[in-house]
Design a protein around this motif. Structure first.
Motif, PDB file in Angstrom:
ATOM      1  N   UNK A  41       4.035   6.911  -9.133  1.00 40.92           N
ATOM      2  CA  UNK A  41       3.318   7.934  -9.904  1.00 40.92           C
ATOM      3  C   UNK A  41       1.993   7.377 -10.416  1.00 40.92           C
ATOM      4  N   UNK A  42       0.985   8.196 -10.367  1.00 43.00           N
ATOM      5  CA  UNK A  42      -0.342   7.792 -10.817  1.00 43.00           C
ATOM      6  C   UNK A  42      -0.430   8.007 -12.318  1.00 43.00           C
ATOM      7  N   UNK A  43      -0.803   6.960 -13.027  1.00 46.75           N
ATOM      8  CA  UNK A  43      -0.973   7.052 -14.479  1.00 46.75           C
ATOM      9  C   UNK A  43      -2.462   7.195 -14.729  1.00 46.75           C
ATOM     10  N   UNK A  44      -2.864   8.390 -15.139  1.00 47.57           N
ATOM     11  CA  UNK A  44      -4.290   8.611 -15.381  1.00 47.57           C
ATOM     12  C   UNK A  44      -4.594   8.412 -16.854  1.00 47.57           C
ATOM     13  N   UNK A  45      -5.748   7.831 -17.158  1.00 47.08           N
ATOM     14  CA  UNK A  45      -6.121   7.633 -18.558  1.00 47.08           C
ATOM     15  C   UNK A  45      -6.319   8.981 -19.233  1.00 47.08           C
ATOM     16  N   UNK A  46      -6.132   9.000 -20.552  1.00 47.17           N
ATOM     17  CA  UNK A  46      -6.327  10.236 -21.319  1.00 47.17           C
ATOM     18  C   UNK A  46      -7.776  10.679 -21.183  1.00 47.17           C
ATOM     19  N   UNK A  73       0.838  -1.198   0.000  1.00 45.85           N
ATOM     20  CA  UNK A  73       0.000   0.000   0.000  1.00 45.85           C
ATOM     21  C   UNK A  73       0.872   1.246   0.000  1.00 45.85           C
ATOM     22  N   UNK A  74       1.907   1.260   0.832  1.00 39.85           N
ATOM     23  CA  UNK A  74       2.811   2.407   0.907  1.00 39.85           C
ATOM     24  C   UNK A  74       3.517   2.610  -0.424  1.00 39.85           C
ATOM     25  N   UNK A  75       3.966   1.534  -1.037  1.00 40.49           N
ATOM     26  CA  UNK A  75       4.631   1.622  -2.342  1.00 40.49           C
ATOM     27  C   UNK A  75       3.679   2.176  -3.393  1.00 40.49           C
ATOM     28  N   UNK A  76       2.422   1.752  -3.377  1.00 44.62           N
ATOM     29  CA  UNK A  76       1.469   2.238  -4.378  1.00 44.62           C
ATOM     30  C   UNK A  76       1.172   3.722  -4.184  1.00 44.62           C
ATOM     31  N   UNK A  77       1.233   4.210  -2.961  1.00 45.14           N
ATOM     32  CA  UNK A  77       1.020   5.636  -2.710  1.00 45.14           C
ATOM     33  C   UNK A  77       2.169   6.447  -3.288  1.00 45.14           C
TER      34      UNK A  77
END
Length: 91
Positions: free
Chosen positions: A68-73, A61-65
């Motif tokens: 970087x967040x990849x947001x869809x176009x 969970x800490x690693x996922x926070x």
């Protein structure tokens, strides 16, 4: 009767967390108690054999926070969503 093995406290914002490692005839366990400023308390109990697995999931969970967040176009209004081409049956 529970035997206290270790305890520590942690304050984050308006919450106080108590970590109590204990042992009883059923085995070793960790009780995590959250107390908020209003006095409400909630707690969870993690059996000793599951502590490493609990730690591993918490680390994920800490690693996922931190990742970087990849947001869809995001498409503008009124533009059709591009379609995925169908596979060529002759290939």
């Amino acid at each position: 009767m529970d035997t206290h093995l270790y305890n520590t406290h942690l304050r984050i914002e308006r919450k106080q967390f108590a970590f109590d490692l204990k042992e009883n005839p059923q085995g070793t366990f960790l009780r995590i108690t959250e107390t908020v400023t209003t006095g409400r308390r909630d707690s969870i109990v993690i059996p000793g054999p599951g502590l490493e697995q609990f730690r591993d999931v918490l680390n994920e969970v800490i690693t996922s926070i931190k990742a970087p967040v990849v947001s869809p176009a995001i498409l503008s209004l009124g533009q059709p969503k591009p379609e995925t081409p169908a596979p060529d049956p002759s290939a």
